[in-house]
Design a protein around this motif. Structure first.
Motif, mmCIF file in Angstrom:
data_model
loop_
_atom_site.group_PDB
_atom_site.id
_atom_site.type_symbol
_atom_site.label_atom_id
_atom_site.label_comp_id
_atom_site.label_asym_id
_atom_site.label_seq_id
_atom_site.Cartn_x
_atom_site.Cartn_y
_atom_site.Cartn_z
ATOM 1 N N THR A 18 -6.334 -8.373 0.442
ATOM 2 C CA THR A 18 -5.576 -7.113 0.386
ATOM 3 C C THR A 18 -4.390 -7.331 -0.521
ATOM 4 O O THR A 18 -3.945 -6.426 -1.169
ATOM 5 N N SER A 82 -3.786 5.064 1.014
ATOM 6 C CA SER A 82 -4.095 3.668 1.707
ATOM 7 C C SER A 82 -3.165 3.402 2.805
ATOM 8 O O SER A 82 -2.080 3.503 2.663
ATOM 9 N N SER A 90 -6.302 -4.585 8.802
ATOM 10 C CA SER A 90 -7.166 -3.661 8.247
ATOM 11 C C SER A 90 -6.562 -2.921 6.918
ATOM 12 O O SER A 90 -5.303 -2.704 6.851
ATOM 13 N N ILE A 92 -7.467 0.384 4.852
ATOM 14 C CA ILE A 92 -8.243 1.409 4.666
ATOM 15 C C ILE A 92 -7.819 2.342 3.308
ATOM 16 O O ILE A 92 -6.385 2.674 3.611
ATOM 17 N N ARG A 94 -8.539 5.903 1.316
ATOM 18 C CA ARG A 94 -9.289 7.102 1.191
ATOM 19 C C ARG A 94 -8.857 7.715 -0.238
ATOM 20 O O ARG A 94 -7.704 7.869 -0.401
ATOM 21 N N THR A 109 -14.392 6.394 1.253
ATOM 22 C CA THR A 109 -13.615 5.512 2.184
ATOM 23 C C THR A 109 -13.972 4.150 1.886
ATOM 24 O O THR A 109 -15.147 3.847 1.819
ATOM 25 N N CYS A 111 -12.914 -0.002 3.290
ATOM 26 C CA CYS A 111 -12.294 -0.628 4.397
ATOM 27 C C CYS A 111 -12.333 -2.072 3.999
ATOM 28 O O CYS A 111 -13.470 -2.599 3.795
ATOM 29 N N TYR A 112 -11.249 -2.972 4.092
ATOM 30 C CA TYR A 112 -11.284 -4.069 4.121
ATOM 31 C C TYR A 112 -10.700 -4.693 5.507
ATOM 32 O O TYR A 112 -9.601 -4.474 6.056
ATOM 33 N N LYS A 126 -16.236 -2.530 3.091
ATOM 34 C CA LYS A 126 -17.174 -1.673 3.380
ATOM 35 C C LYS A 126 -16.601 -0.275 2.589
ATOM 36 O O LYS A 126 -15.611 0.312 2.726
ATOM 37 N N GLN A 127 -17.786 0.372 1.835
ATOM 38 C CA GLN A 127 -17.547 1.375 0.988
ATOM 39 C C GLN A 127 -18.437 2.591 1.407
ATOM 40 O O GLN A 127 -19.643 2.370 1.339
#
Length: 179
Positions: A18, A82, A90, A92, A94, A109, A111-112, A126-127
């Motif tokens: 991140t 974000s 997390s 996230i 968008r 969206t 997400c790490y 995830k994308q």
């Protein structure tokens, strides 16, 4: 509506992934991203949540059939909001396109999070992207959505390779104790 989904595992802890995320662009692989401007950044919830809003400028070639709809521009703008939550670890993000949304709207969206099986060393990415065309004819609308998914998929692969190169560069720094 069309969809695109992808997930990856990065062999780095969440904190490092991140951190490197903010330096992801520009890079030598994802040359379609030409600028990332921070519009707003603020800490919330006693400093545990970082909220950021960025404007991403993208340059890419538009196919000739698409230029009929959008003109001869090759610049596009994406708004990204974000949230980094240090407590639940997390990130996230968008985003949605601001350029020609009446023709094609893309909601993404990302997400790490720490990987559930190895949270100390691996980060799960995830994308998910949804594409909706506003073109009134079904045939042309599907063609626009398919083009959007294909272009997004190509750029997502470049983004992954580019981010891998950024993580490798940071890893060299981290190994030398310059965290």
């Amino acid at each position: 509506m069309k969809s695109f989904q992808k997930s990856y595992e990065f062999d780095y802890p969440w904190e490092k992934v991140t951190t490197a995320n903010w330096m992801k662009y520009p890079n030598k692989i994802s040359t379609h991203v030409i600028a990332v401007d921070v519009l707003r950044r603020e800490l919330k919830e006693h400093g545990n949540v970082l909220l950021s809003e960025r404007l991403i400028t993208i340059r890419q070639n538009t196919p000739r059939w698409m230029s009929i709809l959008v003109g001869n521009t090759n610049l596009a703008y994406v708004r990204e909001v974000s949230t980094v939550d240090r407590r639940d670890r997390s990130l996230i993000m968008r985003s949605c396109n601001m350029t020609f949304p009446h023709i094609l709207k893309c909601y993404e969206t990302v997400c790490y999070v720490p990987h559930p099986k190895n949270p100390s060393n691996v980060t799960l990415f995830k994308q998910d992207a949804k594409f909706m065309s506003g073109v009134p004819t079904k045939t042309f609308s599907e063609r626009v959505e398919n083009w959007g998914v294909k272009r997004f998929s190509d750029n997502a692969m470049k983004g992954k390779v580019g981010f891998d190169s950024i993580l490798a560069m940071f890893n060299d720094i981290w190994k030398n104790g310059n965290e």
